[in-house]
Write an enzyme that holds these catalytic residues in place. Structure first.
Site, mmCIF file in Angstrom:
data_model
loop_
_atom_site.group_PDB
_atom_site.id
_atom_site.type_symbol
_atom_site.label_atom_id
_atom_site.label_comp_id
_atom_site.label_asym_id
_atom_site.label_seq_id
_atom_site.Cartn_x
_atom_site.Cartn_y
_atom_site.Cartn_z
ATOM 1 N N ASN A 198 38.890 -33.811 5.110
ATOM 2 C CA ASN A 198 37.547 -33.237 5.043
ATOM 3 C C ASN A 198 37.242 -32.362 6.254
ATOM 4 O OD1 ASN A 198 35.101 -33.243 3.411
ATOM 5 N ND2 ASN A 198 34.125 -34.177 5.193
ATOM 6 N N ASP A 233 -0.128 -4.300 6.970
ATOM 7 C CA ASP A 233 -0.174 -4.106 8.422
ATOM 8 C C ASP A 233 -1.582 -4.144 8.995
ATOM 9 O OD1 ASP A 233 -1.190 -1.773 7.430
ATOM 10 O OD2 ASP A 233 0.249 -0.444 8.404
ATOM 11 N N ASP A 260 0.873 -1.169 0.000
ATOM 12 C CA ASP A 260 0.000 0.000 0.000
ATOM 13 C C ASP A 260 0.909 1.218 0.000
ATOM 14 O OD1 ASP A 260 -2.076 1.772 0.187
ATOM 15 O OD2 ASP A 260 -2.908 0.964 2.048
#
Length: 848
Positions: free
Chosen positions: A689, A596, A332
């Protein structure tokens, strides 16, 4: 007193209030803090789908459920049974360190993220120790007295003790779209809780009015709790989760192929089965980026912490990726493009003259309405020179988003008056006459008058005014209630015109979003003239306008086509907002939505990333993925860039790990064809690793190049696979070159060969991060100091390991000094080759 196992409260809405209070050992004055604290462990937190947290020990043990970890531990146990206790202890130790590292990092990241989520958790008011306190909804217990108002989520199943124009939306439970009024009535004959007008239920929301409610059920014992599995279905996977899943399948396929190949080769050469099995499993571990979940968790959590400093609180971590991937942002205009400091500038009668009567009627309506006050109401109520004390409120018809108006029924002792305010076009449509001022006789509202009044409305809109229509209607003194049907045959009083100036920061933020390829679309209930005026003020081009009436005429495919072209959606109803968002998603866009209000929850759920603000109503905050602590597009823009930065660091780990791991594992598989011994011992592969994973821990802290942040990023499995298949073999070429050097120049036996390749492998796959972490030259993109320090430390540790006493136990021997000179030359050549292949790859495969 009622206990958690007591099911006799199933008809609590039928009980007289005194009996119910006695059952709950409660009073209308609420509980004491001590009583509430004792009930919380007894009844549990007021949650129906909250995560049940395991004890830390159980969380740690869960980490060992990884299939590869189980295979490794099983294989190490077999080693012990066959007498190789050294391998048993070393493999067990490496696995334990790796799992512990993973657990600690994930736990710390999770705690940090949880603290952020709690900072914006929905809270409610309860009566404790004789005063109202604000507490998290999860801490409410049976016997509490809760205060509810417009915009609140109902936190429990409870009985209404007091109510004032109290309307509740029960659509989640009943499917009924219209609000239902609740009151403190006694309903001993009512058999259905959903039909009980004296009861509120968890999961519903307050549309208007206020009430005090006795908490009767919480958590799983509520109506919603009993059907939560059906109503609260698991959300579909996010784009980030889908990408992670596809990546896992890609790695799994590569792992299975390589492991089967190695097992077949070792079986063909009749090598010891246990050693071959351990080697194959270690190979699988080496190829699998097993720290990916930890890296993802830590990176997302650190991203959430950084976003918090930019005033964006992340409730759902996966939404960070969605925010970074967002290419369409819907909002908005109020509060995002405008200041949301609305002022009532003008109050005009139908002739366009300033009118005190219009201001009075608007003030009466806003003063006596009990729904959630809008910013327009606040602006009206600033005119405290109006005295409403001479009027008494009889009833009201709450605002809803279909009618777009609110009515209050008032009485001043001599007359009874219905005062209506709302969308001008609707108020005018319902009016049959108009009054030029408070004293004049109302005149019929003919066609000419309607055209003149509409012209006045359009002129105000073009000047950027937000406009409300104000009307009234006298009713009989015996008129007891206000209903929707009363909103007819109104006397049109005039317009209340408000100004909401554009934000100074909005123009810059919109330009930034556009530059970073996020298209902003406005979806508003305001008319198109006001919205276009705001766009002109901000220097934004209007690519098209769709009104709610236009949307109503379009089916879903047609709306999807039009929604892409249009950036203004005006006079839009809540259901139409949701249709617009779904239409954009169907066209392949990643859509963000900022809302909102009470009516925004469906759209927040539908969007890829739902965004709300800290001042929003509970319903919107609960539905959102993120909360803005400031309603500012600049804050949102910063969040978008942080989302892209977070995803960029995750991709660094993935692209580097897959390419270098694939290269190394491919080298091992190839070497096993020609060497009379295993190219590296299983325990050495595991150590390689582990050290590699340690070197990558600072990746979540690394900076990301600005050009990477310039547009939305998405998972691209083809891109990752191609990168792995192009860059990985470069590593293998230099591995094979190392093999040649070790065997030809150093005449290496098994131990020296293992040592030389271990050091070379560690150096190449760790240091290549400085090449792969950026598309630019590595000298132009500065890495995080912690990444530099950690990487160099790991490489130095690997080079010194053969000289340490533990090196002998791991099967290493001290290499000759000349080896390190050869290694340096090979390493520099490798990094230059990878840089060249990287640049070729991005020119060939990356469009941007």
């Amino acid at each position: 007193m009622l206990t958690p196992d007591d099911k006799t409260d199933s008809a609590f809405w039928q009980c007289p209030i005194p009996v119910l209070l006695e059952q709950l050992a409660a009073s209308p004055q609420g509980l004491t803090s001590t009583e509430a604290a004792s009930r919380l462990p007894q009844f549990g937190p007021n949650l129906i789908h909250g995560e049940r947290k395991k004890a830390l020990v159980l969380q740690f043990i869960t980490k060992f459920k990884n299939p590869l970890v189980i295979i490794l531990l099983t294989a190490s146990a077999l080693s012990a049974f066959t007498g190789d206790t050294t391998s048993f202890f070393i493999i067990g130790t490496i696995v334990l360190i790796s799992v512990t590292l993973d657990f600690v990092q994930e736990y710390q990241a999770g705690q940090a993220a949880e603290r952020l989520r709690q900072s914006v958790a929905v809270r409610g008011q309860v009566l404790r120790d004789g005063k109202f306190l604000e507490i998290p909804l999860a801490e409410m217990v049976p016997g509490d007295v809760a205060l509810l108002a417009a915009g609140d989520l109902v936190p429990c199943d409870g009985r209404v003790l007091e109510a004032k124009d109290f309307f509740v939306n029960q659509a989640l439970l009943t499917g009924e779209a219209f609000p239902v009024e609740k009151s403190p009535a006694e309903l001993p004959e009512e058999t259905q809780v959903l039909a009980a007008g004296n009861t509120v239920l968890l999961g519903t929301s307050v549309v208007s009015g206020t009430a005090q409610v006795l908490v009767c059920r919480t958590g799983q014992r509520t109506e919603l709790g009993e059907i939560a599995d059906t109503l609260l279905a698991k959300a579909p996977p996010t784009a980030f989760e889908e990408g992670t899943h596809r990546f896992g399948l890609l790695i799994m396929r590569m792992t299975v192929l390589l492991v089967l190949f190695v097992l077949l080769v070792n079986a063909f050469f009749h090598r010891p089965w246990l050693e071959s099995f351990l080697f194959a499993v270690a190979l699988a571990v080496g190829l699998t980026p097993e720290l990916l979940p930890m890296v993802v968790s830590v990176t997302l959590s650190r991203g959430a912490l950084r976003m918090a400093t930019k005033k964006v609180i992340v409730k759902r971590l996966a939404s960070i990726h969605n925010l970074g991937s967002m290419d369409v942002f819907c909002t908005d205009k109020t509060g995002t493009l405008t200041e949301a400091r609305i002022h009532l500038e003008r109050h005009l009668n139908p002739l366009g003259q300033d009118s005190l009567r219009v201001l009075e009627l608007a003030y009466y309506n806003s003063y006596y309405e009990t729904g959630l006050k809008s910013t327009l109401d606040d602006a009206i109520l600033e005119h405290t020179e109006i005295d409403a004390s001479g009027w008494k409120k009889i009833d009201e018809v709450p605002f809803d988003f279909e009618r777009r108006r609110i009515s209050v029924l008032l009485d001043n002792g001599t007359e009874r008056l219905l005062v209506v305010k709302g969308a001008p076009e609707d108020i005018l449509r319902l009016s049959v006459s108009f009054a030029a001022d408070g004293e004049a006789q109302a005149q019929p509202l003919g066609e000419a008058a309607r055209l003149a009044i509409n012209g006045q409305f359009e002129a105000l809109s073009r000047e950027g005014f937000r406009v409300l229509g104000i009307a009234s209607r006298k009713v009989g003194k015996d008129h007891p209630h206000a209903v929707v049907g009363d909103e007819s045959e109104l006397v049109f009083a005039g317009f209340a015109a408000f100004l909401d100036p554009p934000k100074a920061s909005a123009k810059l933020a919109l330009a930034g979003l556009a530059a970073d390829r996020v298209e902003v679309k406005i979806i508003t209930g305001d008319n198109e003239l006001v919205t276009q005026h705001i766009f002109e003020e901000l220097g934004l081009p209007v690519t098209g306008v769709l009104t709610g009436a236009d949307i109503q005429q379009l089916d879903d495919p047609a709306l999807a086509a039009r929604a892409e072209q249009v950036n203004l959606f005006c006079r839009v109803a809540p259901a139409q907002k949701n249709r617009v968002i779904l239409a954009l998603k169907r066209r392949g866009h990643v859509v963000g939505y900022l809302g909102d209000g009470i009516n925004d929850a469906p759209s927040l759920h539908s969007a890829d990333v739902g965004i709300s603000v800290d001042s929003a109503v509970d319903v919107a905050k609960a539905a959102a993925d993120m909360i803005l602590l400031e309603q500012d597009l600049g804050v949102l823009h910063a969040g978008v860039l942080e989302g892209r930065r977070t995803f960029g660091n995750i991709m660094k780990y993935i692209m580097m790990g897959t390419s270098s791991n694939f290269g190394n594992m491919f080298s091992m598989a190839g070497a096993s064809l020609v060497l009379p011994f295993l190219p590296m011992l299983p325990v050495q592969i595991l150590l390689n690793n582990l050290l590699y994973d340690v070197s990558e821990l600072p990746i979540p802290l690394d900076r990301v190049d600005d050009d990477y942040l310039s547009h939305p990023r998405h998972w691209d499995m083809n891109f990752i696979r191609n990168f792995m298949l192009v860059i990985g073999p470069v590593s293998s070429v230099f591995d094979f070159l190392t093999f040649y050097v070790m065997l030809t120049f150093f005449h290496a036996g098994e131990a020296l060969f293992h040592t030389g390749w271990f050091i070379e492998s560690m150096a190449t796959q760790v240091l290549v991060i400085f090449i792969i972490r950026t598309r630019q030259s590595p000298f132009k993109s500065c890495p995080n100091p912690w990444l530099i320090a950690c990487s160099l430390t790991v490489v130095a540790g690997a080079a010194l390991l053969p000289f340490a006493p533990i090196g002998r136990h791991l099967g290493f021997v001290a290499p000759p000094a000349f080896f390190f000179l050869m290694l340096t030359a090979l390493l520099l050549a490798y990094l230059v080759a990878v840089e060249g292949m990287k640049r070729w790859f991005f020119r060939r495969f990356a469009a941007e």
